[in-house]
Design a protein around this motif. Structure first.
Motif, PDB file in Angstrom:
ATOM      1  N   ASN A  64       0.825  -1.219   0.000  1.00 17.39           N
ATOM      2  CA  ASN A  64       0.000   0.000   0.000  1.00 17.39           C
ATOM      3  C   ASN A  64       0.856   1.265   0.000  1.00 17.39           C
ATOM      4  N   ASP A  65       1.859   1.292  -0.885  1.00 21.66           N
ATOM      5  CA  ASP A  65       2.733   2.445  -1.077  1.00 21.66           C
ATOM      6  C   ASP A  65       3.600   2.777   0.137  1.00 21.66           C
ATOM      7  N   LYS A  66       3.803   1.823   1.032  1.00 19.42           N
ATOM      8  CA  LYS A  66       4.693   2.036   2.174  1.00 19.42           C
ATOM      9  C   LYS A  66       5.798   0.998   2.142  1.00 19.42           C
ATOM     10  N   LYS A  67       6.984   1.402   2.588  1.00 21.66           N
ATOM     11  CA  LYS A  67       8.115   0.475   2.672  1.00 21.66           C
ATOM     12  C   LYS A  67       7.732  -0.657   3.615  1.00 21.66           C
ATOM     13  N   ALA A  68       8.089  -1.897   3.245  1.00 26.69           N
ATOM     14  CA  ALA A  68       7.588  -3.044   3.994  1.00 26.69           C
ATOM     15  C   ALA A  68       8.606  -4.168   4.094  1.00 26.69           C
ATOM     16  N   ILE A  69       8.227  -5.134   4.904  1.00 24.69           N
ATOM     17  CA  ILE A  69       8.899  -6.421   5.005  1.00 24.69           C
ATOM     18  C   ILE A  69       7.876  -7.453   4.544  1.00 24.69           C
ATOM     19  N   ALA A  70       8.270  -8.305   3.599  1.00 22.18           N
ATOM     20  CA  ALA A  70       7.389  -9.372   3.127  1.00 22.18           C
ATOM     21  C   ALA A  70       7.937 -10.698   3.638  1.00 22.18           C
ATOM     22  N   PHE A  71       7.028 -11.633   3.886  1.00 26.69           N
ATOM     23  CA  PHE A  71       7.484 -12.952   4.334  1.00 26.69           C
ATOM     24  C   PHE A  71       6.646 -14.053   3.703  1.00 26.69           C
ATOM     25  N   ASP A  72       7.285 -15.217   3.552  1.00 33.46           N
ATOM     26  CA  ASP A  72       6.638 -16.416   3.014  1.00 33.46           C
ATOM     27  C   ASP A  72       7.113 -17.609   3.824  1.00 33.46           C
ATOM     28  N   ALA A  73       6.156 -18.387   4.325  1.00 37.65           N
ATOM     29  CA  ALA A  73       6.485 -19.618   5.047  1.00 37.65           C
ATOM     30  C   ALA A  73       6.290 -20.804   4.099  1.00 37.65           C
ATOM     31  N   PRO A  74       6.999 -21.903   4.339  1.00 41.12           N
ATOM     32  CA  PRO A  74       6.877 -23.070   3.466  1.00 41.12           C
ATOM     33  C   PRO A  74       5.449 -23.626   3.346  1.00 41.12           C
ATOM     34  N   ASN A  75       4.599 -23.396   4.346  1.00 36.25           N
ATOM     35  CA  ASN A  75       3.230 -23.911   4.298  1.00 36.25           C
ATOM     36  C   ASN A  75       2.276 -23.037   3.484  1.00 36.25           C
ATOM     37  N   GLY A  76       2.792 -21.964   2.884  1.00 34.95           N
ATOM     38  CA  GLY A  76       1.954 -21.086   2.072  1.00 34.95           C
ATOM     39  C   GLY A  76       1.468 -19.842   2.794  1.00 34.95           C
ATOM     40  N   THR A  77       1.823 -19.667   4.057  1.00 34.54           N
ATOM     41  CA  THR A  77       1.458 -18.465   4.795  1.00 34.54           C
ATOM     42  C   THR A  77       2.377 -17.330   4.350  1.00 34.54           C
ATOM     43  N   SER A  78       1.796 -16.152   4.124  1.00 37.26           N
ATOM     44  CA  SER A  78       2.588 -15.000   3.686  1.00 37.26           C
ATOM     45  C   SER A  78       1.960 -13.728   4.233  1.00 37.26           C
ATOM     46  N   GLY A  79       2.707 -12.636   4.161  1.00 34.59           N
ATOM     47  CA  GLY A  79       2.162 -11.374   4.629  1.00 34.59           C
ATOM     48  C   GLY A  79       3.153 -10.244   4.532  1.00 34.59           C
ATOM     49  N   HIS A  80       2.734  -9.108   5.121  1.00 31.17           N
ATOM     50  CA  HIS A  80       3.553  -7.893   5.090  1.00 31.17           C
ATOM     51  C   HIS A  80       3.552  -7.223   6.456  1.00 31.17           C
ATOM     52  N   ILE A  81       4.698  -6.633   6.766  1.00 26.32           N
ATOM     53  CA  ILE A  81       4.874  -5.853   7.982  1.00 26.32           C
ATOM     54  C   ILE A  81       5.229  -4.441   7.552  1.00 26.32           C
ATOM     55  N   VAL A  82       4.498  -3.462   8.081  1.00 30.11           N
ATOM     56  CA  VAL A  82       4.732  -2.048   7.785  1.00 30.11           C
ATOM     57  C   VAL A  82       4.847  -1.314   9.123  1.00 30.11           C
ATOM     58  N   ASP A  83       5.819  -0.433   9.225  1.00 29.43           N
ATOM     59  CA  ASP A  83       6.052   0.318  10.458  1.00 29.43           C
ATOM     60  C   ASP A  83       6.184  -0.614  11.661  1.00 29.43           C
ATOM     61  N   GLY A  84       6.770  -1.781  11.446  1.00 31.47           N
ATOM     62  CA  GLY A  84       7.069  -2.709  12.527  1.00 31.47           C
ATOM     63  C   GLY A  84       5.968  -3.675  12.922  1.00 31.47           C
ATOM     64  N   VAL A  85       4.768  -3.540  12.324  1.00 27.07           N
ATOM     65  CA  VAL A  85       3.667  -4.437  12.706  1.00 27.07           C
ATOM     66  C   VAL A  85       3.010  -5.090  11.496  1.00 27.07           C
ATOM     67  N   LEU A  86       2.430  -6.245  11.746  1.00 27.51           N
ATOM     68  CA  LEU A  86       1.757  -7.020  10.721  1.00 27.51           C
ATOM     69  C   LEU A  86       0.506  -6.289  10.226  1.00 27.51           C
ATOM     70  N   VAL A  87       0.406  -6.088   8.904  1.00 22.10           N
ATOM     71  CA  VAL A  87      -0.747  -5.383   8.334  1.00 22.10           C
ATOM     72  C   VAL A  87      -1.558  -6.247   7.373  1.00 22.10           C
ATOM     73  N   ASN A  88      -0.973  -7.353   6.929  1.00 19.94           N
ATOM     74  CA  ASN A  88      -1.692  -8.250   6.051  1.00 19.94           C
ATOM     75  C   ASN A  88      -1.150  -9.654   6.229  1.00 19.94           C
ATOM     76  N   LEU A  89      -2.050 -10.631   6.171  1.00 18.53           N
ATOM     77  CA  LEU A  89      -1.661 -12.017   6.399  1.00 18.53           C
ATOM     78  C   LEU A  89      -2.533 -12.930   5.557  1.00 18.53           C
ATOM     79  N   HIS A  90      -1.890 -13.821   4.821  1.00 14.47           N
ATOM     80  CA  HIS A  90      -2.606 -14.885   4.110  1.00 14.47           C
ATOM     81  C   HIS A  90      -2.175 -16.199   4.739  1.00 14.47           C
ATOM     82  N   VAL A  91      -3.145 -16.968   5.194  1.00 10.33           N
ATOM     83  CA  VAL A  91      -2.864 -18.257   5.813  1.00 10.33           C
ATOM     84  C   VAL A  91      -3.423 -19.348   4.909  1.00 10.33           C
ATOM     85  N   HIS A  92      -2.529 -20.180   4.399  1.00  8.41           N
ATOM     86  CA  HIS A  92      -2.958 -21.277   3.534  1.00  8.41           C
ATOM     87  C   HIS A  92      -3.677 -22.322   4.387  1.00  8.41           C
ATOM     88  N   GLU A  93      -4.945 -22.564   4.083  1.00  4.99           N
ATOM     89  CA  GLU A  93      -5.749 -23.553   4.796  1.00  4.99           C
ATOM     90  C   GLU A  93      -6.942 -23.898   3.913  1.00  4.99           C
TER      91      GLU A  93
END
Length: 156
Positions: A64-93
């Motif tokens: 969302n136009d902000k500098k971020a940290i992205a992550f991906d776990a082997p189980n398909g979970t992924s998301g983004h951290i902005v300003d030090g906190v989690l702002v979006n999360l996809h959980v594969h299930e």
């Protein structure tokens, strides 16, 4: 009398509070707005992390136009951290909708989402979309055949 009914109708549509009971078990307690990268790494030890160059990484990563940290776990979970906190999360299930519908469908205000997107569950219970309140922001929670998606929206 009409004013009383109008006030009562507005009160009944306030969103439920986004708290621990609205976090899917597969999300391992990762709460949007408070979970940090350390929390994500604890929940998913084999997670792959990509940081924006401005945050000490070697890529351009934005959410969302902000500098971020992205992550991906082997189980398909992924998301983004902005300003030090989690702002979006996809959980594969694959069976995500049964839990989400059971948890959210009867909650007062859970269908009170910004915009004009259809809320609630689909006729075949294969998809669902609900919202909860996180202070002055809204957390959208949805599911489909692939899993859960949580993301913070602004009310503006």
């Amino acid at each position: 009398m009409a004013l009383v009914l109008m006030v009562a109708a507005c009160h009944g549509s306030s969103r439920p509070t986004y708290d621990d009971k609205l976090i899917a078990p597969e999300a391992k307690g990762l709460k949007l707005g408070t979970a940090t990268l350390a929390d994500v790494q604890k929940a998913f030890p084999d997670v792959t992390v990509d940081k924006d160059k401005s945050l000490g990484g070697d890529k351009i990563v934005e959410y969302n136009d902000k500098k971020a940290i992205a992550f991906d776990a082997p189980n398909g979970t992924s998301g983004h951290i902005v300003d030090g906190v989690l702002v979006n999360l996809h959980v594969h299930e694959p069976n995500a909708c049964s839990w989400l519908i059971k948890t959210m469908d009867g909650l007062d205000g859970s269908r009170s989402c910004p915009g004009n997107r259809k809320t609630g569950k689909s006729r075949d219970n294969a998809t669902a979309y609900y919202c909860a309140s996180l202070g002055d922001r809204v957390v959208a929670i949805e599911c489909d055949h692939d899993g859960y998606d949580y993301h913070i929206m602004s009310i503006r």
